[in-house]
Design an enzyme around this catalytic site. Structure first.
Site, PDB file in Angstrom:
ATOM      1  N   GLU A  91       1.353  -1.346  -0.116  1.00 51.97           N
ATOM      2  CA  GLU A  91      -0.126  -0.054  -0.011  1.00 51.97           C
ATOM      3  C   GLU A  91       1.011   1.383   0.205  1.00 51.97           C
ATOM      4  O   GLU A  91       0.097   2.747   0.296  1.00 51.97           O
ATOM      5  CB  GLU A  91      -0.767  -0.352   1.392  1.00 51.97           C
ATOM      6  CG  GLU A  91      -2.090  -1.149   1.051  1.00 51.97           C
ATOM      7  CD  GLU A  91      -2.982  -1.031   2.181  1.00 51.97           C
ATOM      8  OE1 GLU A  91      -3.932  -0.218   1.217  1.00 51.97           O
ATOM      9  OE2 GLU A  91      -2.675  -0.749   3.451  1.00 51.97           O
ATOM     10  N   HIS A 110      -0.015   6.352   7.575  1.00 47.35           N
ATOM     11  CA  HIS A 110      -1.313   4.790   7.622  1.00 47.35           C
ATOM     12  C   HIS A 110      -1.447   3.739   9.023  1.00 47.35           C
ATOM     13  O   HIS A 110      -0.565   2.754   8.393  1.00 47.35           O
ATOM     14  CB  HIS A 110      -1.601   4.180   5.743  1.00 47.35           C
ATOM     15  CG  HIS A 110      -2.061   2.665   6.252  1.00 47.35           C
ATOM     16  ND1 HIS A 110      -3.811   3.498   5.904  1.00 47.35           N
ATOM     17  CD2 HIS A 110      -2.342   1.871   5.424  1.00 47.35           C
ATOM     18  CE1 HIS A 110      -4.756   2.230   5.682  1.00 47.35           C
ATOM     19  NE2 HIS A 110      -3.418   0.993   5.419  1.00 47.35           N
ATOM     20  N   HIS A 112      -4.113   1.110  11.082  1.00 49.46           N
ATOM     21  CA  HIS A 112      -5.382   0.722  11.408  1.00 49.46           C
ATOM     22  C   HIS A 112      -6.158   1.244  13.043  1.00 49.46           C
ATOM     23  O   HIS A 112      -7.026   0.057  13.637  1.00 49.46           O
ATOM     24  CB  HIS A 112      -5.472  -0.695  11.296  1.00 49.46           C
ATOM     25  CG  HIS A 112      -4.817  -1.673  10.050  1.00 49.46           C
ATOM     26  ND1 HIS A 112      -3.688  -2.679   9.894  1.00 49.46           N
ATOM     27  CD2 HIS A 112      -5.180  -0.756   8.787  1.00 49.46           C
ATOM     28  CE1 HIS A 112      -4.187  -2.494   8.825  1.00 49.46           C
ATOM     29  NE2 HIS A 112      -4.425  -1.918   8.064  1.00 49.46           N
ATOM     30  N   HIS A 180     -11.116  -0.551   7.091  1.00 49.10           N
ATOM     31  CA  HIS A 180     -10.107  -0.340   6.763  1.00 49.10           C
ATOM     32  C   HIS A 180      -9.505   0.268   7.924  1.00 49.10           C
ATOM     33  O   HIS A 180      -8.425  -0.102   8.355  1.00 49.10           O
ATOM     34  CB  HIS A 180      -9.498   0.123   5.234  1.00 49.10           C
ATOM     35  CG  HIS A 180      -8.492  -0.013   5.342  1.00 49.10           C
ATOM     36  ND1 HIS A 180      -7.793  -0.245   3.712  1.00 49.10           N
ATOM     37  CD2 HIS A 180      -7.096  -0.174   6.097  1.00 49.10           C
ATOM     38  CE1 HIS A 180      -5.897  -0.061   3.363  1.00 49.10           C
ATOM     39  NE2 HIS A 180      -5.900  -0.258   4.776  1.00 49.10           N
TER      40      HIS A 180
END
Lengths: 249, 249, 249, 249
Positions: A91, A110, A112, A180
C-alpha cells in the site's frame, strides 16, 4: 512484487539523508506501535528532505521491528530507487500519491488505529473533544473504495487508488478509510505522529462522551483553527518522550 | 484422566516432526496468551504434518508456559500416542473432531477470547468491521451445548460433544460457543492465530460501532470473500513479529 | 490502632504454619494486584490450617508489596497474636467475621475490583456470562452499610459491621458492597483468587453484553451448580501460572 | 518564553527545600504518568514548604522524564526565581493563581486525564461512585474558557486566565476544564496525587454505571464529607507503593 518505473529503469536517488532524520522515521514507526496506533500492520513515511519528488519508508516489515537499514527511497509513483530484492509495502501508493497531491505534507501515517475504525463505518462524524485533537476541527472525510473500484480486497494497491484516496483527503490532516483504517498527514514527522496518536485518543474520548449522552460541547472550528494554525502547542515535549522510549533512550 | 483407545492399545505415531514446526506451535500458544486471546485456559493444536490422522498439542498447561517438551501427539479420537503419565486437556476432543471433520484444517484454536463471549450470549451476529477480519464474512454460528446434552459443565469432554461442535462449525473459520468461548480454524498455524487475534479485535470494534449507533457499513460478503480466498493479506508480517516476541527473539 | 482482646491479653497462636502455605497467601496478594483486582488497597486472608479459630493476613501494606514477613496471625475477633507494633488493616473485621460465620470458608478476598463496583450501585444483578464465572449462579447480594450504621466512612471497622456483612454474604461465594467493593470467599486460596479474578472478568463481559442489547442467555442455575459443585474446572492450571509470575517463577 | 516579574527583577528564593520533598514532587510527576493520568503533557506542583508565596514545579518537560534537577522555584505570579535559561510550562499560571487563592492548598495537579474529559463536554455531573472518590461529594465545577476569553487555544497562558480558573475551582478539590482537562488540589502531594488518580478511576466507574442504566446509588454528601474531612482513609498505603515504583524502589 518489486515495482519498477514504466521505463524499467530505477529512479535516481534524491541524495543522502541525515541519519538523525532516518532515526526520526524509525522512531516514528516504533512509537506508533508502542502507542497502539499500529499493530503488525501500517506504515509511516517522510518526504525526502532535499528532493521534493522522493520519499522514504521501511521495506515491508512490522512497525515495531523497523531499523535504519530497512528504510528505502521511492519516487512519487512508488518505484524504488534501490530495491536490492527487498519487498515493499503493497500500500505504499497511499504515501506517494499524497506526497504528490500535497506539497505541504512532509510525513504520512497509514494505520488501522482501532478506536477510529468505528467512525469510518457509522454515520457519526469525528469531532475534536479536547485541544490535543484540535486539528480535527477539519472533520475527517471518509474514503469509500467501493465508489472507485467496486468490490476489492480494500487495499490501496496502485497509484489510481492512491490518487483517489489523496483526492478524498483533500486539504485535511486526516481521512478515514471505510472498513480499513485511516491516513494522517503533517508538515513534519513529529506532527504527523502526534496527530495519529491524538486521533486515536480523541476517538476513545468521543465514543465515551456519546455514551454519556446529551449534547456534546465539542471544540469550535474557531478554537480548532487557533490551536492548529495560529498558536500551536508544544509537540516537541511529547515527541522527546516518545522518541527516547522508542529508541531505548 | 489419561485416555486410551477402545482397544487399550496406544495409537502409533505419525512420525517425527520438524522442530521448527513444534516451535511454531509453542509460539502460537504463547502469542495467543500475550495478545489476550488466551488467559490461563484455552489451547491451540496443529495437524501432524505427514500423518493426516494425528494431531499435536500441549499437555494440560497454561498457554504462556508451554515449551516444546510439553507437546503430545494424539489420534483423531484424542487418544495419546505416548502419554508418559502426562495429563491431557479435558477438551482435546474439540481439536480431534474438527480435524476429523475438516480435512482442510491444519490448526485449531480454542479460547475464551473475552470480547467475543458477549456475541455468543446475545442475538447480535458477529460481522466484519474491517479488512483484517474479512474472514468473518462467513458469520460465526453459535454452538448451544444445551441442544446436544442438556445441563452440563459447558465443556467438550468427549468425542460426541466434539463432533456436535464440529458439526456447528461446518465450513466456517469461526464458531462461537454459548457461555463458553469460541473455536477458530485455519489452513496453517499462522493463519489460525491471525484469525483468533482479529476475531477478538473485531469483537471490540463491532461493540464500539454498535454503541455509536445507527446503521453500520460492514464489509460486504463479496469483499470478505476476496480478502479471504482470492487476494489474501500478508499474514507473515504480523506472524514474524508475534513469533519473535513470543520466543524471546 | 493496634487491637487487643477485651481482656487485654493477646490470643494464643494456633501453631506454626507450613511456609509453602504462607507463600500461597503472599502469592495471592500479589496475583490479585497483578490482575487488577486489587490496587494499593484491599486484602486477602486464609484460615489457619490447623486452628479453625485463627486466620492469617498481611499487616497494613499495599498488596503488591506483601512478603512472608508481613503475615500476621489473628483470632476471629481480629485481635493479633503477636502484633510487635505492626499496623493492621482497619477492615480486618471483614475477614474475622466471615471465618466465624462460614466454617467452610478457608480464604477471603476483599477488593475494590473496578468492573464490579457499578453493579453494586445500580439495580442490575450480576449473573454468569460464561463457565469460568459459573459460581455466580448464586447471584451476589449487595451489602448496604446505611441499613446497619447510617452515614459512615463506608469502611468495615469493627466486628459489628463485619458480622452484618457476613450476614449479607450468607452462603454465597460473593457479596457486593455498595459504593465500596466486594468480598469473595472460597474453600482454598487458589479458589478464592480464581473467583475474585473471574468476578472482575465477568463484570466486564456482562457490561459489554448489556450494551449489545436484547435478551442475554446467561448460564442457567443448573449449569452454574454443576460447574461449581459437581464437576469443577481445573483451578490449578491458572493458579500455577499466576503463582509463578507473582513469585518471580 | 521566560517570564520575569513586572519590575524585571527575579523574585527572591523562599529558601532551600528538603531533598526528600523534592523527591516527592518528582515521584508525583512520574506516578501520574505511570497511572495514565498524565501522558506527555500536564504537570504537578507543590507550595514551597517554608514560603507561602513561592511554589515548585518542573521546567517544561514530559512528566515521566522529570528529575530533581528539573524542579524550579516560582513566585505566585509564576515568575521564576532562577530560570537559568530553562523553559517553563506555558500553563504554570494555573498553579500560581490557585496557590494564591487557596491558602489551604499545598499541591496542584493539572492533567488531561482521559476518562474525565467527557464529563467536561457533556451535561453529566461527576459524582462519587465509591469511597475512594468520596472527595467528589463536592461536585467538580466546569471551567468554560469561552466565558472569560472567547475563542482561544484553550490554554491558561496568563495570570488573568489562571485567576478565572481558580475562581471556578472555588473551595472544591477538583474542577473540570471544558475541552481541555482538569485541575486537582490537595493539602499535600500524596493527597493531590491520590485525588487525581481516583478522579480518573471514578470517571471510568461512573461511565460504566451510566451504561448499565437505571438510577445510580452514588455516595451521599454526608458519606463523602465523613470520608474526606472526618475519617480520612490511609493515603500513605498507596503512596508508598506508587512512590517506590516511580523512583525504582
Amino acid at each position: 512484487m518489486a515495482a519498477t518505473s514504466p521505463s524499467g529503469v530505477a529512479p535516481r536517488s534524491g541524495g543522502t539523508v541525515d541519519p538523525a532524520l532516518i532515526d526520526d522515521l524509525v522512531a516514528a514507526s516504533r512509537i506508533l506501535a508502542a502507542e497502539g496506533v499500529l499493530d503488525g500492520y501500517g506504515h509511516v513515511s517522510m518526504r525526502h528532505p532535499t528532493a521534493q519528488d522522493r520519499y522514504l519508508m521501511s521495506r515491508s516489515l512490522a512497525p515495531a521491528l523497523v531499523t535504519a537499514d530497512d528504510i528505502m527511497e521511492l519516487d512519487l509513483d512508488s518505484n524504488p530507487v534501490d530495491a536490492r530484492g527487498r519487498t515493499m509495502f503493497r500500500e505504499r501508493f497511499i504515501h506517494g500519491m499524497i506526497f504528490k497531491a500535497r506539497p505541504d505534507v512532509m510525513a504520512v501515517v497509514h494505520s488501522h488505529s482501532p478506536a477510529v475504525i468505528p467512525f469510518g463505518i457509522t454515520a457519526v462524524a469525528m469531532k475534536p473533544t479536547f485541544h490535543m485533537a484540535g486539528f480535527l476541527y477539519q472533520e475527517p472525510p471518509v474514503f469509500e473504495i467501493r465508489d472507485v473500484a467496486g468490490w476489492t480486497n480494500m487495499l490501496i494497491t496502485d497509484n489510481r487508488l492512491g490518487a483517489a484516496l489523496a483526492n478524498t483527503l483533500g486539504q485535511n490532516p486526516v481521512a478515514l478509510m471505510r472498513g480499513h483504517g485511516n491516513v494522517v498527514v503533517g508538515p513534519s514527522i513529529p506532527i504527523a505522529v502526534f496527530r495519529a496518536i491524538y486521533t486515536e485518543v480523541n476517538a476513545r474520548l468521543q465514543t465515551t462522551a456519546l455514551m454519556l449522552g446529551g449534547p456534546i460541547n465539542y471544540l469550535s472550528p474557531e478554537e480548532g483553527d487557533i490551536i492548529t494554525n495560529k498558536e500551536p502547542g508544544d509537540v516537541g515535549r511529547a515527541w522527546n518522550l516518545w522518541r527516547a522510549k522508542a529508541l531505548g533512550k
